[in-house]
Scaffold this active site. Structure first.
Site, PDB file in Angstrom:
ATOM      1  CB  CYS A   1      -1.098   0.236   0.861  1.00  0.00           C
ATOM      2  SG  CYS A   1      -1.636  -1.401   1.951  1.00  0.00           S
TER       3      CYS A   1
ATOM      4  NE  ARG B   1       1.926  -9.569   4.782  1.00  0.00           N
ATOM      5  CZ  ARG B   1      -0.058  -9.422   4.733  1.00  0.00           C
ATOM      6  NH1 ARG B   1      -0.709 -10.532   5.032  1.00  0.00           N
ATOM      7  NH2 ARG B   1       0.028  -8.794   4.021  1.00  0.00           N
TER       8      ARG B   1
ATOM      9  CD  GLN C   1      -0.902  -8.555  -0.909  1.00  0.00           C
ATOM     10  OE1 GLN C   1      -1.334  -7.713  -0.766  1.00  0.00           O
ATOM     11  NE2 GLN C   1       0.137  -8.411   0.790  1.00  0.00           N
TER      12      GLN C   1
ATOM     13  CG  ASP D   1      -2.173  -5.364  -3.143  1.00  0.00           C
ATOM     14  OD1 ASP D   1      -3.026  -5.422  -3.269  1.00  0.00           O
ATOM     15  OD2 ASP D   1      -1.273  -4.995  -2.396  1.00  0.00           O
TER      16      ASP D   1
ATOM     17  CG  HIS E   1      -3.650  -0.674  -2.729  1.00  0.00           C
ATOM     18  ND1 HIS E   1      -2.213  -1.202  -2.832  1.00  0.00           N
ATOM     19  CD2 HIS E   1      -4.020  -0.561  -1.302  1.00  0.00           C
ATOM     20  CE1 HIS E   1      -1.852  -1.534  -2.074  1.00  0.00           C
ATOM     21  NE2 HIS E   1      -3.324  -1.706  -0.853  1.00  0.00           N
TER      22      HIS E   1
ATOM     23  CE  LYS F   1     -10.597  -8.015   7.733  1.00  0.00           C
ATOM     24  NZ  LYS F   1      -9.300  -8.746   8.252  1.00  0.00           N
TER      25      LYS F   1
ATOM     26  CG  HIS G   1      -5.812  -1.980   1.191  1.00  0.00           C
ATOM     27  ND1 HIS G   1      -4.881  -1.980   1.524  1.00  0.00           N
ATOM     28  CD2 HIS G   1      -6.464  -0.557   1.870  1.00  0.00           C
ATOM     29  CE1 HIS G   1      -4.648  -0.228   2.513  1.00  0.00           C
ATOM     30  NE2 HIS G   1      -5.623   0.085   2.339  1.00  0.00           N
TER      31      HIS G   1
HETATM   32  C1  TSB Z   1      -5.006  -6.316  -0.407  1.00  0.00           C
HETATM   33  N1  TSB Z   1      -3.186  -4.223   1.919  1.00  0.00           N
HETATM   34  C2  TSB Z   1      -3.804  -5.353   1.088  1.00  0.00           C
HETATM   35  C3  TSB Z   1      -3.775  -5.205   0.144  1.00  0.00           C
HETATM   36  O1  TSB Z   1      -3.804  -3.908  -0.330  1.00  0.00           O
HETATM   37  C4  TSB Z   1      -3.138  -6.413   2.622  1.00  0.00           C
HETATM   38  O2  TSB Z   1      -1.905  -6.866   2.395  1.00  0.00           O
HETATM   39  N2  TSB Z   1      -4.200  -7.266   2.683  1.00  0.00           N
HETATM   40  S1  TSB Z   1      -4.132  -8.469   3.394  1.00  0.00           S
HETATM   41  O3  TSB Z   1      -3.372  -8.442   4.635  1.00  0.00           O
HETATM   42  O4  TSB Z   1      -4.952  -9.385   4.400  1.00  0.00           O
HETATM   43  O5  TSB Z   1      -3.434  -9.812   2.894  1.00  0.00           O
HETATM   44  C5  TSB Z   1      -3.768  -9.635   1.668  1.00  0.00           C
HETATM   45  C6  TSB Z   1      -3.850 -11.414   1.307  1.00  0.00           C
HETATM   46  O6  TSB Z   1      -2.975 -12.427   0.771  1.00  0.00           O
HETATM   47  C7  TSB Z   1      -4.854 -12.934   2.120  1.00  0.00           C
HETATM   48  O7  TSB Z   1      -6.172 -11.911   1.574  1.00  0.00           O
HETATM   49  C8  TSB Z   1      -4.357 -13.731   2.090  1.00  0.00           C
HETATM   50  O8  TSB Z   1      -5.278 -14.399   1.167  1.00  0.00           O
HETATM   51  C9  TSB Z   1      -2.670 -13.592   1.296  1.00  0.00           C
HETATM   52  N3  TSB Z   1      -2.116 -13.775   2.766  1.00  0.00           N
HETATM   53  C10 TSB Z   1      -1.725 -12.801   3.540  1.00  0.00           C
HETATM   54  N4  TSB Z   1      -1.200 -14.039   5.133  1.00  0.00           N
HETATM   55  C11 TSB Z   1      -0.131 -14.497   3.749  1.00  0.00           C
HETATM   56  C12 TSB Z   1       0.188 -15.767   4.008  1.00  0.00           C
HETATM   57  N5  TSB Z   1       0.987 -15.650   5.126  1.00  0.00           N
HETATM   58  N6  TSB Z   1       0.928 -16.545   3.343  1.00  0.00           N
HETATM   59  C13 TSB Z   1      -0.203 -17.163   2.111  1.00  0.00           C
HETATM   60  N7  TSB Z   1      -0.592 -16.087   1.474  1.00  0.00           N
HETATM   61  C14 TSB Z   1      -0.853 -14.978   2.918  1.00  0.00           C
HETATM   62 ZN    ZN Z   2      -3.283  -2.776   0.785  1.00  0.00          ZN
END
Ligand code: TSB
Ligand code: ZN
Length: 583
Positions: free
Chosen positions: A276, A305, A323, A325, A327, A411, A457
């Site tokens: 983001c 992460r 992702q 992803d 925005h 959300k 997002h």
């Molecule tokens: C959608 N900032 C927002 C983005 O813009 C975001 O990061 N959202 S999130 O934290 O929900 O992460 C997005 C998606 O990543 C989740 O819906 C999930 O499907 C996936 N995700 C989250 N953590 C993990 C992980 N550790 N391993 C694999 N996929 C993951």
């Molecule tokens: Zn985001």
């Protein structure tokens, strides 16, 4: 699959079975010490300290046998209540139980349960006698850190399950077996999708050639959809400075999920956990008028992460992920339409992949919790109502989770159930009132004034990692034609006579971007056909005299018995249609 923990009778039965397990372990390993033995949705487990003794899965039958013996003896299970002093005295040689007792509030009623020669500290309730514990099975074994903390000692955890009758137990074991077969970690290995290596690190999967093909196809698929919907894709670095994440607020609110800082010259970097902030800066790079909005910035973006080491799992929960992803920068009036467009895209994608088992969760704020939520009641009310309205207008089934919204806005998540383990989120769509403020984003509205946009997002696949894991489990590894690493397998009946024609088919298919190979090995046809099935290749061609002379192909679809002979030209048309229309 039944949730044992939610069934009162089975919950009690499994809890008692955990004690039976502990008693049997004590008989076989007199120095064993026991930490906790809770009921879980899949049955029960017990965490045990066996000192220097290391047990393995091979020891489980032996323990089961002892459990059966105790069960046959049929002792009653008797409850006693104790004062704190009595309890501390009774378990004085057991540091784990002392720890549990010391953790109890003063007003907790301390109780223990005795069956024959075994007594355990326990809140209960339990069944009346060990005789009731007849239909059980020890399922697996693993290590588990004391109190779940990697700094502590590793205990040994044994999992089991117990039912009221043999039929229920057998049905359940069959389900577990099926789930094991569906587990993406097993399929992923068999089909060469991904691997892991300690030298790369935990939760850092390596995508193998076959996996890379699947991922690339998924990228192309969603990229095309997003292009049609007016998304603009970007590339940004997978690091940012600490200051970037201070500006976004992640440094204060998300730090425990981030990898630690690294210093390069004078700059302090972090591996990014989210994209983001980068996208906010791209938006801020230009001035915007209300006429430009919505602006949709998309990226296939790598994030890092910190996930607990016990939580990482195959491709489903990783520490390095990509992702799908985007925005979306919108005016307040555009929230409804844009949200609707995202939900429609989610529905569209799930339909394309034939995904049916999922549920929508709408996470809302808890109105009374003024601390947890960004303080703008009017904004929240309008946004929450809008989201509900959209979901209702699309006729989507959803459930509301009050108090589960993020600090910055409500959300919508899509939850799915993996073969093994609890539900996970796949797609997500999150409204955000805060981030655009923190980055001082603006656009010029119709009255010529500066206004702050709202950010949405959204990730449709979630991550390519998690989506691939889910797809492998949903399809049991039988991917549709366009996603299969090898789409067509060509088998010559006789290499001397038919190979040239096979190679010309291969060339033609490749010219049409079909992924194919010729199996030239000196193996029997039946063997090659079986292997083609085992590798779940969508089309297998068997080419002999007739096909070579008539310039035809004889194709067989995966899992089907019958074969079809058509001209090579028609076959090319057929597979092009399958591929291009992603049938
Ligand atoms: C959608 N900032 C927002 C983005 O813009 C975001 O990061 N959202 S999130 O934290 O929900 O992460 C997005 C998606 O990543 C989740 O819906 C999930 O499907 C996936 N995700 C989250 N953590 C993990 C992980 N550790 N391993 C694999 N996929 C993951
Ligand atoms: Zn985001």
């Amino acid at each position: 699959m039944i949730n044992i923990k939610e069934n009162e009778d089975l919950s009690r039965l499994n809890h008692s079975c955990a004690h039976l397990l502990a008693q049997a372990v004590r008989h076989l390993y007199p120095n064993a010490k026991f930490w906790v033995g809770p009921v879980i949705s899949e049955g029960f487990y017990y965490d045990i300290d066996l000192g220097d003794v290391k047990i393995t899965e091979e020891d489980l039958p032996k323990i089961e046998k002892e459990m059966k013996k105790i069960s046959k003896d049929g002792k009653r299970i008797v409850r006693h209540e104790l004062t704190r002093e009595e309890a501390l005295d009774m378990f004085k040689d057991d540091p784990y139980k002392i720890d549990l007792i010391n953790d109890m509030d003063d007003d907790t009623v301390i109780s223990c349960y005795t069956q024959g020669d075994f007594t355990d500290l326990c809140r209960g309730p339990h069944v009346d006698t060990v005789k009731e514990l007849k239909y059980f099975k020890l399922i697996k074994f693993s290590g588990a850190y004391y109190k779940g903390d990697a700094k502590n000692k590793m205990l040994q955890r044994i999992y089991g399950v117990c039912f009221r009758n043999e039929e229920d137990l057998n049905d359940y074991l069959k389900e577990i077996e099926e789930a094991k077969q569906r587990d993406h970690r097993k399929i992923g290995k068999e089909q060469g999708i991904f691997m892991q290596h300690d030298l790369v690190g935990k939760g850092m999967p390596l995508w193998l050639p076959n996996g890379a093909i699947v991922r690339k196809q998924l990228e192309n698929y969603i990229y095309e959809k997003e292009q049609k919907l007016g998304y603009q894709h970007v590339y940004t670095p997978c690091v940012g400075t600490v200051d970037l994440y201070k500006t976004s607020g992640h440094w204060d609110h998300y730090k425990e999920n981030m990898f630690p800082m690294m210093k390069v010259d004078e700059e302090e970097f972090v591996l990014r956990p989210m994209n983001c902030p980068h996208h906010m800066l791209i938006y801020a790079n230009e001035l915007h008028s209300y006429r430009d909005l919505p602006i949709r910035i998309g990226e296939f973006a790598t994030d890092f992460r910190y996930e607990a080491s016990g939580a990482v799992k195959g491709l489903e929960r990783v520490r390095c992920m990509c992702q799908n992803d985007a925005h979306l920068f919108v005016t307040k009036d555009q929230i409804g339409d844009e949200f609707k467009s995202v939900v429609s895209l989610i529905l569209d994608v799930y339909k394309d992949f034939g995904i049916k088992n999922y549920s929508f969760r709408l996470s809302l704020r808890d109105k009374n919790d003024k601390e947890k939520y960004f303080d703008d009641d009017e904004m929240w009310d309008t946004a929450e109502n809008k989201l509900r309205e959209v979901l209702n207008s699309l006729g989507v089934d959803y459930y509301e989770a009050v108090g589960e919204a993020a600090f910055y806005g409500p959300k919508l998540d899509v939850e799915v159930k993996p073969a093994v383990g609890p539900e996970v989120t796949l797609s997500t769509c999150q409204l955000d009132f805060l981030l655009p403020r923190r980055f001082e984003l603006s656009f010029i509205n119709q009255n010529g004034e500066k206004e702050i946009p709202v950010v949405i997002h959204r990730a449709i696949f979630g991550t390519f990692d998690r989506f691939t894991a889910f797809l492998l489990e949903e399809t049991k590894g039988i991917l549709p034609f366009w996603l299969s690493p090898v789409e067509v397998n060509i088998i010559p009946v006789n290499n001397d006579l038919h190979l040239d024609y096979c190679l010309s088919i291969e060339k033609l298919l490749k010219d049409h971007n079909i992924r194919c190979k010729v199996d030239t090995r000196n193996e029997k046809i039946g063997y090659k056909m079986r292997e083609s099935q085992m590798n779940k290749i969508p089309h297998t061609l068997v080419i002999g005299d007739k096909e070579t002379n008539d310039k035809t192909v004889n194709y067989r679809e995966y899992s089907k018995k019958e074969t079809t002979e058509i001209s090579l030209d028609d076959y090319i048309k057929l597979v092009e249609d399958l591929k291009n229309n992603r049938r």
